[in-house]
Motif scaffolding. Structure first.
Motif, PDB file in Angstrom:
ATOM      1  N   GLU A  51     117.985  17.842  75.575  1.00 35.70           N
ATOM      2  CA  GLU A  51     119.079  18.085  74.626  1.00 35.70           C
ATOM      3  C   GLU A  51     120.356  18.601  75.286  1.00 35.70           C
ATOM      4  O   GLU A  51     121.105  19.381  74.708  1.00 35.70           O
ATOM      5  N   CYS A  52     120.596  18.173  76.518  1.00 35.93           N
ATOM      6  CA  CYS A  52     121.823  18.568  77.217  1.00 35.93           C
ATOM      7  C   CYS A  52     122.222  17.455  78.173  1.00 35.93           C
ATOM      8  O   CYS A  52     121.506  16.477  78.349  1.00 35.93           O
ATOM      9  N   LEU A  53     123.376  17.643  78.780  1.00 35.81           N
ATOM     10  CA  LEU A  53     123.886  16.725  79.798  1.00 35.81           C
ATOM     11  C   LEU A  53     123.969  17.486  81.110  1.00 35.81           C
ATOM     12  O   LEU A  53     124.314  18.668  81.128  1.00 35.81           O
ATOM     13  N   TYR A  54     123.648  16.818  82.208  1.00 35.43           N
ATOM     14  CA  TYR A  54     123.754  17.421  83.539  1.00 35.43           C
ATOM     15  C   TYR A  54     124.869  16.746  84.308  1.00 35.43           C
ATOM     16  O   TYR A  54     124.992  15.512  84.283  1.00 35.43           O
ATOM     17  N   VAL A  55     125.667  17.557  85.009  1.00 34.27           N
ATOM     18  CA  VAL A  55     126.689  17.039  85.920  1.00 34.27           C
ATOM     19  C   VAL A  55     126.625  17.828  87.223  1.00 34.27           C
ATOM     20  O   VAL A  55     126.381  19.031  87.224  1.00 34.27           O
ATOM     21  N   LEU A  56     126.821  17.124  88.322  1.00 39.92           N
ATOM     22  CA  LEU A  56     126.832  17.732  89.647  1.00 39.92           C
ATOM     23  C   LEU A  56     128.267  17.640  90.158  1.00 39.92           C
ATOM     24  O   LEU A  56     128.800  16.545  90.340  1.00 39.92           O
ATOM     25  N   LEU A  57     128.896  18.804  90.362  1.00 35.20           N
ATOM     26  CA  LEU A  57     130.317  18.860  90.686  1.00 35.20           C
ATOM     27  C   LEU A  57     130.559  19.661  91.955  1.00 35.20           C
ATOM     28  O   LEU A  57     129.936  20.706  92.163  1.00 35.20           O
ATOM     29  N   SER A  96     131.487  19.637  71.686  1.00 36.42           N
ATOM     30  CA  SER A  96     131.882  20.937  72.217  1.00 36.42           C
ATOM     31  C   SER A  96     130.655  21.400  72.988  1.00 36.42           C
ATOM     32  O   SER A  96     129.538  21.306  72.476  1.00 36.42           O
ATOM     33  N   VAL A  97     130.855  21.873  74.213  1.00 38.97           N
ATOM     34  CA  VAL A  97     129.705  22.270  75.032  1.00 38.97           C
ATOM     35  C   VAL A  97     129.911  23.655  75.628  1.00 38.97           C
ATOM     36  O   VAL A  97     131.049  24.125  75.780  1.00 38.97           O
ATOM     37  N   ASN A  98     128.809  24.266  75.969  1.00 41.43           N
ATOM     38  CA  ASN A  98     128.779  25.456  76.807  1.00 41.43           C
ATOM     39  C   ASN A  98     128.164  25.033  78.122  1.00 41.43           C
ATOM     40  O   ASN A  98     127.073  24.444  78.133  1.00 41.43           O
ATOM     41  N   ALA A  99     128.854  25.298  79.215  1.00 39.33           N
ATOM     42  CA  ALA A  99     128.383  24.901  80.543  1.00 39.33           C
ATOM     43  C   ALA A  99     127.620  26.056  81.179  1.00 39.33           C
ATOM     44  O   ALA A  99     128.129  27.167  81.260  1.00 39.33           O
ATOM     45  N   GLU A 100     126.422  25.755  81.609  1.00 39.90           N
ATOM     46  CA  GLU A 100     125.596  26.747  82.290  1.00 39.90           C
ATOM     47  C   GLU A 100     125.472  26.347  83.756  1.00 39.90           C
ATOM     48  O   GLU A 100     125.013  25.244  84.067  1.00 39.90           O
ATOM     49  N   LEU A 101     125.893  27.222  84.652  1.00 45.90           N
ATOM     50  CA  LEU A 101     125.767  26.991  86.082  1.00 45.90           C
ATOM     51  C   LEU A 101     124.329  27.301  86.485  1.00 45.90           C
ATOM     52  O   LEU A 101     123.834  28.401  86.240  1.00 45.90           O
ATOM     53  N   PHE A 133     128.259  21.783  96.285  1.00 50.01           N
ATOM     54  CA  PHE A 133     127.992  21.158  94.994  1.00 50.01           C
ATOM     55  C   PHE A 133     127.257  22.109  94.068  1.00 50.01           C
ATOM     56  O   PHE A 133     126.351  22.818  94.470  1.00 50.01           O
ATOM     57  N   ARG A 134     127.718  22.103  92.813  1.00 47.61           N
ATOM     58  CA  ARG A 134     127.171  22.962  91.768  1.00 47.61           C
ATOM     59  C   ARG A 134     126.628  22.085  90.647  1.00 47.61           C
ATOM     60  O   ARG A 134     127.229  21.073  90.289  1.00 47.61           O
ATOM     61  N   LEU A 135     125.507  22.500  90.092  1.00 47.22           N
ATOM     62  CA  LEU A 135     124.888  21.767  88.994  1.00 47.22           C
ATOM     63  C   LEU A 135     125.130  22.526  87.698  1.00 47.22           C
ATOM     64  O   LEU A 135     124.845  23.723  87.606  1.00 47.22           O
ATOM     65  N   PHE A 136     125.678  21.810  86.718  1.00 44.96           N
ATOM     66  CA  PHE A 136     125.952  22.390  85.414  1.00 44.96           C
ATOM     67  C   PHE A 136     125.111  21.685  84.355  1.00 44.96           C
ATOM     68  O   PHE A 136     124.988  20.460  84.366  1.00 44.96           O
ATOM     69  N   ARG A 137     124.587  22.485  83.455  1.00 41.57           N
ATOM     70  CA  ARG A 137     123.907  21.970  82.266  1.00 41.57           C
ATOM     71  C   ARG A 137     124.878  22.181  81.115  1.00 41.57           C
ATOM     72  O   ARG A 137     125.288  23.308  80.836  1.00 41.57           O
ATOM     73  N   LEU A 138     125.279  21.086  80.474  1.00 39.84           N
ATOM     74  CA  LEU A 138     126.235  21.124  79.372  1.00 39.84           C
ATOM     75  C   LEU A 138     125.452  21.079  78.064  1.00 39.84           C
ATOM     76  O   LEU A 138     124.852  20.062  77.721  1.00 39.84           O
TER      77      LEU A 138
END
Length: 179
Positions: A51-57, A96-101, A133-138
């Motif tokens: 139930e979230c999106l992952y991005v690697l930034l 609308s998302v909350n990003a968790e590092l 690189f940091r991984l965020f869970r949106l």
């Protein structure tokens, strides 16, 4: 069929349409907030999980800096212009998302990298081994799904497909001539 049954049937169909649509896309547009309060738009490849999106930034990218400063952001996943029947009614979903590092030594990091790699390929494994690189869970905090003219839905709840949906019935209105 009762109004409640109709609403439930609609919600199930829209939930499926949302998930089918986002699974067909590989990148998202991300609007984050800079430390000075100004918005910043970017894009990133993404994966779907739990139930979230992952991005690697990369931490040198402004969107990663912004998310670390302020975890509130907006995500847009949109149909390609070239495949849209109507430019003004491209299929799209926004959240609308909350990003968790996620910490690099956590099980959540490993799971997120695995999900990204399964969707986007080996490059993710290589990038995830670079120290910047940091991984965020949106995590979604509600959204909107637009299938076309007259087919827009509010996604209620903290899930990608929406725990409930509301059809936006107030449509466009024609201007009236001044008397």
């Amino acid at each position: 069929m009762t109004p409640e049954e109709k609403q439930q049937k609609l919600a199930v169909k829209i939930n499926r349409d949302v998930m089918d649509f986002i699974e067909s896309r590989k990148s998202l547009f991300l609007s984050s907030i800079q430390p000075d309060g100004k918005p910043y738009a970017s894009y990133a490849p993404f994966a779907i999980g739990d139930e979230c999106l992952y991005v690697l930034l990369s931490e040198i990218a402004l969107h990663a800096i912004n998310l670390q400063h302020n975890p509130e952001a907006s995500v847009l996943i949109a149909q390609d212009e070239d495949s849209a029947k109507e430019l003004f009614a491209r299929i799209r979903v926004n959240y609308s998302v909350n990003a968790e590092l996620l910490e690099t030594d956590s099980a959540a990091w490993s799971e997120g990298v695995d999900i990204l790699e399964a969707r986007l390929g080996e490059r993710i494994r290589n990038l995830s081994q670079l120290s910047d690189f940091r991984l965020f869970r949106l995590k979604p905090q509600g959204g909107r799904f637009v299938k076309g003219f007259g087919a827009a839905y509010t996604l209620v709840g903290n899930s990608l497909a929406g725990e409930d949906v509301n059809h936006l019935r107030e449509g466009h209105k024609k201007r009236t001539e001044a008397a």
